[in-house]
Design an enzyme around this catalytic site. Sequence first.
Site, PDB file in Angstrom:
ATOM      1  N   GLU A   1      14.272 -72.588  42.282  1.00 24.13           N
ATOM      2  CA  GLU A   1      15.027 -72.152  42.624  1.00 24.13           C
ATOM      3  C   GLU A   1      14.207 -71.193  41.447  1.00 24.13           C
ATOM      4  OE1 GLU A   1      18.738 -71.747  40.431  1.00 24.13           O
ATOM      5  OE2 GLU A   1      19.209 -69.080  40.786  1.00 24.13           O
TER       6      GLU A   1
ATOM      7  N   LYS B   1      15.674 -70.384  46.735  1.00 25.02           N
ATOM      8  CA  LYS B   1      16.768 -70.439  46.118  1.00 25.02           C
ATOM      9  C   LYS B   1      16.136 -68.764  45.550  1.00 25.02           C
ATOM     10  CE  LYS B   1      20.919 -69.988  43.573  1.00 25.02           C
ATOM     11  NZ  LYS B   1      22.703 -70.962  43.228  1.00 25.02           N
TER      12      LYS B   1
END
Length: 353
Positions: free
Chosen positions: A176, A218
């Site tokens: 992420e 992500k």
Amino acid sequence: MSHDLPDIAAALVARGKGLLAADETPATLKRRFDTVGVPSTEETRRTYRDMLLTTPGVSEFIGGVILQDETIHQQGSDGRPFAKMVSDQGMIPGIKVDAGAKPLAGSPKETVTEGLDGLRERLAAYRDLGARFAKWRGVIHIGDGLPTRICIVANAHALARYAALCQEQGLVPIVEPEVLMDGDHTIERCEEVTSEVLRVVFAALEVQGVALEGMLLKPNMVVAGVDCPVQPDVDEVAFATLRCLRRRVPAAVPGIVFLSGGQTSRLATAHLNAINRLPGSKPWAISFSFGRALQDDALHAWRGREDGVHEGRQAYAQRARLNNAAALGKYTDESEETLFTAGANPRRELHDD
Ligand code: 13P
């Protein structure tokens, strides 16, 4: 890499499923609870997570739940550990493993995410507790002269080292790199920065030997800063986001699961839907790993009340269903009409939708 990682990654995003990010640290959850006047204690946090994790029927829409260290050590009201509760319902438990964004040497306005020391041992312990995937968030600010190269490279390096350790320990890494929507930057600037961050992150993943088939990305969506006077419409966000991802994310990655980043629940769902409806190649599943945009309706319905639990569950299940529809490109605005509305979403609408 253990052979089941691609299967776990694929299961997390199968048939439009996405992830519930319920991994707020106690400090972050306190800020969320403050907005509804609920004191944040170990017990209120446990009760809140119990409400979400005992919501019936959501496994049709949610493939996995990201837990936090406190939560993975807690039990639900029926005495089962939360990780077991998640897997008993047919979802996959995951765990946030980074130690947070800390000031970056050489560029004090920026941060690098820490937590690599001792990570191998922590991952093994979390796997024993039932986790099958993990999450690490790097944070990139856009501003005057920001982000710096130091910040992008340092965060990409940490993300790649974390991902390699996860795969060694039999967990699917959720990678992420979040480009924040704070500030007055344009959507063009967000695309430029997101594109560069993804380029450096995938180069670092390659250097560290991370198997792309056994991870999920992500990212943020490509949006304008919240204070930018020119706000793009839903289709512009979708177009810029997909263009950026096509240029930077290898087809071997099985899924892209967006963070919501401060967008309203409704707008995040509309953006996800619009991205999935765009024509042309999309070699990855495109789904969600929302925190606020999945939980805000439920949190406001609940407000810490015992008799708000039913409404909270209903609000969460309905938002999960709408995001599942959006991940399949089948969401319509009218489906919002059936959405439980007792919990008004207090955050500002960034767009008129
Ligand atoms: P938001 O969807 O609220 O941005 O949270 C997602 C997340 O997991 C941030 O790390």
